[in-house]
Design a protein around this motif. Structure first.
Motif, PDB file in Angstrom:
ATOM      1  N   GLU A 258       0.826  -1.206   0.000  1.00 15.26           N
ATOM      2  CA  GLU A 258       0.000   0.000   0.000  1.00 15.26           C
ATOM      3  C   GLU A 258       0.862   1.258   0.000  1.00 15.26           C
ATOM      4  O   GLU A 258       0.570   2.241  -0.701  1.00 15.26           O
ATOM      5  N   PHE A 261       2.557   1.938  -3.514  1.00 14.18           N
ATOM      6  CA  PHE A 261       1.641   2.343  -4.578  1.00 14.18           C
ATOM      7  C   PHE A 261       0.814   3.580  -4.219  1.00 14.18           C
ATOM      8  O   PHE A 261      -0.036   3.991  -5.006  1.00 14.18           O
ATOM      9  N   ALA A 262       1.082   4.171  -3.076  1.00 10.84           N
ATOM     10  CA  ALA A 262       0.246   5.292  -2.616  1.00 10.84           C
ATOM     11  C   ALA A 262       0.287   6.489  -3.557  1.00 10.84           C
ATOM     12  O   ALA A 262      -0.699   7.217  -3.695  1.00 10.84           O
ATOM     13  N   THR A 264       0.568   6.543  -6.835  1.00 12.55           N
ATOM     14  CA  THR A 264       0.252   6.240  -8.223  1.00 12.55           C
ATOM     15  C   THR A 264      -1.019   6.952  -8.681  1.00 12.55           C
ATOM     16  O   THR A 264      -1.743   7.542  -7.882  1.00 12.55           O
ATOM     17  N   CYS A 265      -1.295   6.864  -9.983  1.00 12.82           N
ATOM     18  CA  CYS A 265      -2.471   7.523 -10.555  1.00 12.82           C
ATOM     19  C   CYS A 265      -3.745   6.824 -10.087  1.00 12.82           C
ATOM     20  O   CYS A 265      -3.715   5.735  -9.515  1.00 12.82           O
ATOM     21  N   GLN A 266      -4.871   7.449 -10.365  1.00 14.41           N
ATOM     22  CA  GLN A 266      -6.153   6.960  -9.867  1.00 14.41           C
ATOM     23  C   GLN A 266      -6.475   5.559 -10.388  1.00 14.41           C
ATOM     24  O   GLN A 266      -7.000   4.719  -9.651  1.00 14.41           O
ATOM     25  N   ARG A 269      -4.543   3.047  -8.333  1.00 18.03           N
ATOM     26  CA  ARG A 269      -5.056   2.987  -6.954  1.00 18.03           C
ATOM     27  C   ARG A 269      -6.419   2.305  -6.912  1.00 18.03           C
ATOM     28  O   ARG A 269      -6.736   1.595  -5.955  1.00 18.03           O
ATOM     29  N   ASP A 270      -7.239   2.506  -7.954  1.00 17.79           N
ATOM     30  CA  ASP A 270      -8.538   1.834  -8.002  1.00 17.79           C
ATOM     31  C   ASP A 270      -8.378   0.313  -8.149  1.00 17.79           C
ATOM     32  O   ASP A 270      -9.192  -0.458  -7.632  1.00 17.79           O
ATOM     33  N   LEU A 272      -5.764  -1.536  -7.133  1.00 21.85           N
ATOM     34  CA  LEU A 272      -4.979  -2.175  -6.081  1.00 21.85           C
ATOM     35  C   LEU A 272      -5.811  -2.957  -5.061  1.00 21.85           C
ATOM     36  O   LEU A 272      -5.415  -4.054  -4.656  1.00 21.85           O
TER      37      LEU A 272
END
Length: 403
Positions: A258, A261-262, A264-266, A269-270, A272
């Motif tokens: 987490e 990848f915090a 990263t682009c939307q 994140r969606d 993950l």
């Protein structure tokens, strides 16, 4: 000399490489016994990519139609910037340029589906015997054959020759080569496949495209593509751990996943939260070796050349191994002669892919200005420009050019 009297060949390991080797060797005219330590034949993991060199090997093994029945032929390979969400580069896998150059399809499939196709072909071949619950402890060989001994109360198995396809942590390799344990890259992967309908919202657009998506970021990346006729969607999140220690398993955790990848682009994140967390997979490889052949025992697949996943060639190279081994044993009934011919054909190419897999991982995981320059360079490449990858996707029948 051509084969006149069939050999008794034992393959140790019933994974993709082992079953492919068994099938290739049986099709070349020999009797094959596969010994697998598990109680049943099967595969774990999720998706894998089969570049055209693997499709060619599967065709030669006679199982390509069975694999294609459940596989997906993605239209494109796409690299995205995981931070900005912008496309970096893409390759068109359905163009005339692709077909003229490679002939065979680029496929993505579930590991269990590929394994099942190979297992069925082995079960149907009259010269293949399959045995489970056989854990090899050691091998003894002399000028006439190899004696395999097992942890279970089975009698030793006598073979004219043995193929060690027993994977990354191969006990046979450890005994024969003596080069210790595989090298941990400090990277881990969380991977799994989920029903495609769970990819909702903006994520559904990527799933519907059927493309192989690689979201490259600093010391991490996310791979996505459909499986099993598009019914499943495969996701693999990979990152380097800051807490790696060689004598501990307490690193590469979900919390680190987490954290990495915090930023990263939307879209990333969606995706993950839908990445499987059931198991974490540390990523290992080894430096190339020259000594694949040890008397009447030869190494194959990950036992010979374990590699990092960044060129998506682990299974592909095992399939190439199997075809080359089958051809060599079809030409010669002398195991030493056939094994050396196989190793001579495969050694240099497999080593080059091993070392370049590491390099591509470094390219994918660049940070800061390095990532900016990478994106600038790759963005100038057209969708039909395959020059930098063609040597990987084309089996070596002639020497490959130097990088």
């Amino acid at each position: 000399m051509p084969v006149t009297t069939p050999l008794r060949i034992t393959v140790v390991g019933g994974g993709i490489g082992g079953l492919a080797a068994a099938l290739a060797v049986a099709r070349s005219g020999h009797h094959v016994t596969v010994v697998e330590q598990a109680a049943r034949f099967g595969e774990i993991g999720a998706g894998l990519q089969l570049a055209p060199n693997a499709s060619l090997a599967l065709e030669e093994l006679g199982v390509l139609p069975a694999v294609q029945h459940t596989a997906v032929a993605p239209p494109r390979l796409v690299m995205m910037d995981a931070l900005t969400g912008n496309q970096v580069t893409a390759l068109d896998l359905r163009s005339a340029a692709y077909t003229e150059r490679f002939t065979h399809p680029y496929l993505v499939t579930h590991r269990t589906d590929l394994h099942a196709a190979l297992l069925t072909a082995c079960q149907e071949h009259p010269d293949v015997t399959l045995r489970t619950g056989h854990t090899v402890t050691h091998a003894e060989q002399d000028g006439s054959g190899v004696h395999l001994h097992f942890a279970e109360p089975h009698a030793p198995l006598i073979a004219d020759a043995v193929v060690a396809a027993d994977g990354l942590h191969s006990p046979l390799r450890r005994a024969l080569v003596g080069d210790g344990e595989p090298v941990c890259s400090r990277y881990v992967a969380f991977r799994g496949a989920l029903p495609t309908e769970r990819m909702t919202g903006p994520m559904s657009r990527h799933a519907a495209s059927e493309a192989v998506m690689v979201w490259a970021g600093p010391r991490m990346h996310l791979v996505q593509y459909p499986l099993r006729r598009g019914e499943l969607y495969n996701q693999v999140a990979v990152f380097e751990s800051d807490h790696f220690t060689p004598d501990s398993d307490d690193w590469g955790t979900e919390a680190e996943l987490e954290e990495r990848f915090a930023g990263t682009c939307q879209a990333v994140r969606d995706a993950l939260p839908l990445v499987s967390r059931d198991r974490r997979w540390p990523l290992y490889d080894r430096a190339p070796i020259d000594n694949w052949v040890h008397g009447r025992i030869v190494l194959l697949g990950d036992a010979a050349h374990p590699m990092l996943q960044y060129l998506a060639q682990g299974a592909c190279q095992a399939l190439e191994d199997a075809v080359a081994l089958g051809r060599a044993l079809g030409r010669s009934g002398d195991p030493a002669e056939a094994f050396n011919a196989y190793a001579d054909q495969r050694r240099e190419r497999a080593a080059r892919i091993q070392t370049n897999a590491r390099r591509f991982g470094e390219l994918c995981h660049l940070e800061g200005m390095g990532a900016t320059l990478r994106n600038m360079l790759l963005s100038s490449r057209g969708p039909d420009e395959f020059d930098d990858i063609s040597w990987v996707w084309t089996p070596a029948t002639t020497p490959v050019p130097a990088l």
